[in-house]
Scaffold this active site. Structure first.
Site, mmCIF file in Angstrom:
data_model
loop_
_atom_site.group_PDB
_atom_site.id
_atom_site.type_symbol
_atom_site.label_atom_id
_atom_site.label_comp_id
_atom_site.label_asym_id
_atom_site.label_seq_id
_atom_site.Cartn_x
_atom_site.Cartn_y
_atom_site.Cartn_z
ATOM 1 N N CYS A 1 -6.204 -10.039 10.724
ATOM 2 C CA CYS A 1 -5.547 -9.752 12.167
ATOM 3 C C CYS A 1 -6.411 -10.228 12.918
ATOM 4 O O CYS A 1 -6.008 -10.303 14.110
ATOM 5 C CB CYS A 1 -5.256 -8.327 12.189
ATOM 6 S SG CYS A 1 -4.137 -7.616 10.933
ATOM 7 N N HIS B 1 -6.239 -5.066 19.184
ATOM 8 C CA HIS B 1 -5.337 -5.395 18.109
ATOM 9 C C HIS B 1 -4.333 -3.940 17.787
ATOM 10 O O HIS B 1 -4.895 -2.954 17.878
ATOM 11 C CB HIS B 1 -5.997 -5.875 16.910
ATOM 12 C CG HIS B 1 -5.006 -5.678 15.662
ATOM 13 N ND1 HIS B 1 -3.733 -6.307 15.526
ATOM 14 C CD2 HIS B 1 -5.375 -5.302 14.360
ATOM 15 C CE1 HIS B 1 -3.318 -6.148 14.337
ATOM 16 N NE2 HIS B 1 -4.190 -5.481 13.389
ATOM 17 N N ASN C 1 2.290 -3.173 13.748
ATOM 18 C CA ASN C 1 1.260 -4.076 13.623
ATOM 19 C C ASN C 1 1.683 -5.688 13.122
ATOM 20 O O ASN C 1 2.314 -5.805 12.339
ATOM 21 C CB ASN C 1 0.437 -3.344 12.547
ATOM 22 C CG ASN C 1 -0.806 -4.509 12.353
ATOM 23 O OD1 ASN C 1 -0.866 -5.423 12.717
ATOM 24 N ND2 ASN C 1 -1.779 -3.883 11.315
HETATM 25 O O1 UT7 Z 1 -4.311 -4.540 10.994
HETATM 26 C C1 UT7 Z 1 -5.330 -4.618 9.998
HETATM 27 C C2 UT7 Z 1 -5.962 -3.473 10.199
HETATM 28 N N1 UT7 Z 1 -5.248 -2.389 9.441
HETATM 29 C C3 UT7 Z 1 -5.589 -1.208 10.153
HETATM 30 O O2 UT7 Z 1 -6.308 -1.021 11.034
HETATM 31 C C4 UT7 Z 1 -4.855 0.270 9.567
HETATM 32 C C5 UT7 Z 1 -6.248 1.140 9.621
HETATM 33 N N2 UT7 Z 1 -5.596 2.467 8.922
HETATM 34 C C6 UT7 Z 1 -4.865 3.227 9.340
HETATM 35 O O3 UT7 Z 1 -4.025 2.983 10.491
HETATM 36 C C7 UT7 Z 1 -4.385 4.551 8.848
HETATM 37 O O4 UT7 Z 1 -5.370 4.913 7.725
HETATM 38 C C8 UT7 Z 1 -3.082 4.818 8.347
HETATM 39 C C9 UT7 Z 1 -1.857 4.856 9.264
HETATM 40 C C10 UT7 Z 1 -2.749 3.764 7.252
HETATM 41 C C11 UT7 Z 1 -3.020 6.058 7.378
HETATM 42 O O5 UT7 Z 1 -3.267 7.209 7.957
HETATM 43 P P1 UT7 Z 1 -4.478 8.031 7.711
HETATM 44 O O6 UT7 Z 1 -4.498 9.260 8.639
HETATM 45 O O7 UT7 Z 1 -5.598 7.287 7.114
HETATM 46 O O8 UT7 Z 1 -3.822 8.832 6.307
HETATM 47 P P2 UT7 Z 1 -4.151 8.848 4.595
HETATM 48 O O9 UT7 Z 1 -4.203 7.455 4.206
HETATM 49 O O10 UT7 Z 1 -5.581 9.302 4.574
HETATM 50 O O11 UT7 Z 1 -3.014 9.449 4.137
HETATM 51 C C12 UT7 Z 1 -2.899 10.956 4.422
HETATM 52 C C13 UT7 Z 1 -1.738 11.534 3.553
HETATM 53 C C14 UT7 Z 1 -1.793 11.174 2.216
HETATM 54 O O12 UT7 Z 1 -1.103 12.063 1.303
HETATM 55 P P3 UT7 Z 1 -2.157 13.370 0.822
HETATM 56 O O13 UT7 Z 1 -2.848 12.698 -0.150
HETATM 57 O O14 UT7 Z 1 -3.092 14.005 2.011
HETATM 58 O O15 UT7 Z 1 -1.263 14.357 0.087
HETATM 59 C C15 UT7 Z 1 -0.761 9.961 2.031
HETATM 60 O O16 UT7 Z 1 -0.162 9.921 0.807
HETATM 61 O O17 UT7 Z 1 -0.480 10.626 4.306
HETATM 62 C C16 UT7 Z 1 0.208 10.241 2.984
HETATM 63 N N3 UT7 Z 1 0.760 9.206 3.521
HETATM 64 C C17 UT7 Z 1 2.197 9.370 4.178
HETATM 65 N N4 UT7 Z 1 3.094 10.243 4.223
HETATM 66 C C18 UT7 Z 1 4.135 9.979 4.936
HETATM 67 C C19 UT7 Z 1 0.483 7.835 3.660
HETATM 68 N N5 UT7 Z 1 1.544 7.204 4.259
HETATM 69 C C20 UT7 Z 1 2.428 7.831 4.424
HETATM 70 C C21 UT7 Z 1 3.696 7.696 4.902
HETATM 71 N N6 UT7 Z 1 4.608 8.746 5.255
HETATM 72 N N7 UT7 Z 1 4.070 6.377 5.421
#
Ligand code: UT7
Length: 331
Positions: A118, A258, A288
């Site tokens: 990115c 970004h 994104n």
């Molecule tokens: O462009 C390149 C750079 N990329 C980025 O900057 C992305 C950086 N990361 C992020 O923006 C965030 O980490 C995400 C938005 C991808 C995820 O947010 P998070 O607060 O880090 O959530 P997580 O991955 O820790 O997941 C928390 C929970 C999990 O469930 P459990 O294990 O707590 O039961 C996931 O399975 O949220 C769940 N989850 C979802 N639930 C509903 C993950 N994706 C989803 C979803 N809808 N789409």
């Protein structure tokens, strides 16, 4: 030292193009187990624009590039170099930029792609500025363009809710005193290369039935690891970058982060003491768009008539590699 030397370089015009098809969070919640509430709260995204089948990155790039040329009042025959920042080229080769050069009929122009996650857009701007500053190019069309939707696994809620397709462009050229790029800093941490990947189809994992079954031809991301990496690395990096540029964070009039995640942007702004109104955010509409995001943001900023002489803009991005970087412009 982070300062540009040589011929001062200005932004002569900007443009953008996004596909007309919109996919809302509500629609996504019908194909994967997610909700509008989760996506909005965790990312800030409400909608994203998605290319139709056969609508290629080169087509989006051409339209954004044309818009930037029109905005600058420059014809394609005056362009010396076309750089396309993309992680979703139509094909590995030829690159997207040569196709755009052909589509635009920019007969005196060279063309190449930059692929660096990115951050590709910020890397491309810095390359273009250096090429103009050193005198080898005059007008450079820098385009960030992505059609990531065919590379996304639409059954994986960890990634499919995040990305959108789109393109943005800047026409850069020598300045006659009407603005200039001041400084830049580009970095990488390749020890984290496994955090955002698309593994299949090349040398390490040639295409096979097995690679398809293992879904290696889709974007994979350790989202939470990326989130932590960015939160740890980006705010101090930006603080040091501003200081090395002889500026306080307060001296930046508008921050173009970004557009990956609103929480990441807001946390960084808070740690740097940046007022929320100085941060440009449009990820709610586009998601994104990877290498295209800073270009689309600038194009909207300019269309809104918000760019005025004497403003300082900072463009910063982070992404696969991991790579990150920043570049400061004074209008
Ligand atoms: O462009 C390149 C750079 N990329 C980025 O900057 C992305 C950086 N990361 C992020 O923006 C965030 O980490 C995400 C938005 C991808 C995820 O947010 P998070 O607060 O880090 O959530 P997580 O991955 O820790 O997941 C928390 C929970 C999990 O469930 P459990 O294990 O707590 O039961 C996931 O399975 O949220 C769940 N989850 C979802 N639930 C509903 C993950 N994706 C989803 C979803 N809808 N789409």
């Amino acid at each position: 030292m982070a300062f540009f030397q040589g011929v001062p370089v200005t932004i002569r015009g900007s443009g953008m193009y996004v596909p007309s098809k919109v996919v809302t969070n509500e629609e996504l919640s019908k194909i994967v187990e997610t909700s509008d509430e989760w996506i909005r709260e965790r990312t800030g995204i409400r909608r994203r624009h998605i290319a139709e089948a056969g609508e290629l990155t080169s087509a989006l790039a051409e339209r954004a590039g044309r818009a930037a040329l029109e905005n600058a009042g420059v014809s394609s025959s005056e362009v010396d170099m076309i750089i396309v920042a993309t992680n979703s080229p139509d094909t590995l080769f030829p690159g997207v930029a040569p196709k755009v050069q052909g589509l635009l009929g920019a007969e005196k122009s060279g063309a190449f792609d930059v692929q660096s996650g990115c951050t590709s857009g910020v890397y491309s701007i810095v390359l273009a500025v250096n090429g103009i500053a050193s005198g080898i190019w005059r007008n450079v069309l820098v385009i960030g363009a992505e059609v990531l939707s065919p590379l996304v696994d639409w059954t994986d809620r960890n990634t499919c809710v995040l990305f959108g397709d789109g393109a943005g462009a800047m026409l850069l050229g020598p300045s006659n005193g009407e603005g200039r790029f001041l400084s830049a800093e580009l970095r990488a941490d390749g020890t984290k290369h496994d955090q955002i990947t698309l593994l299949g189809g090349l040398i390490e994992n040639p295409a096979s039935l097995e690679s398809i079954e293992q879904k290696k031809h889709f974007v994979a991301m350790k989202g939470n690891d990326v989130f932590k990496f960015v939160n740890r690395v980006i705010p101090p990096f930006l603080k040091d970058f501003c200081e090395d540029s002889g500026l306080s964070a307060d001296a930046i009039d508008c921050w173009f982060f970004h557009q990956a995640n609103q929480r990441i942007i807001e946390r960084a702004a808070e740690r740097l003491g940046i007022a929320p109104e100085r941060v440009f955010i449009n990820l709610d509409e586009y998601g994104n768009t990877s290498a295209a995001s800073v270009f689309i943001a600038l194009s909207e900023y300019m269309k809104l008539g918000r760019l005025h002489p004497g403003q300082r803009l900072l463009f910063t991005a982070f992404g696969a590699g991991m790579t990150y970087g920043g570049v400061i412009y004074e209008s």
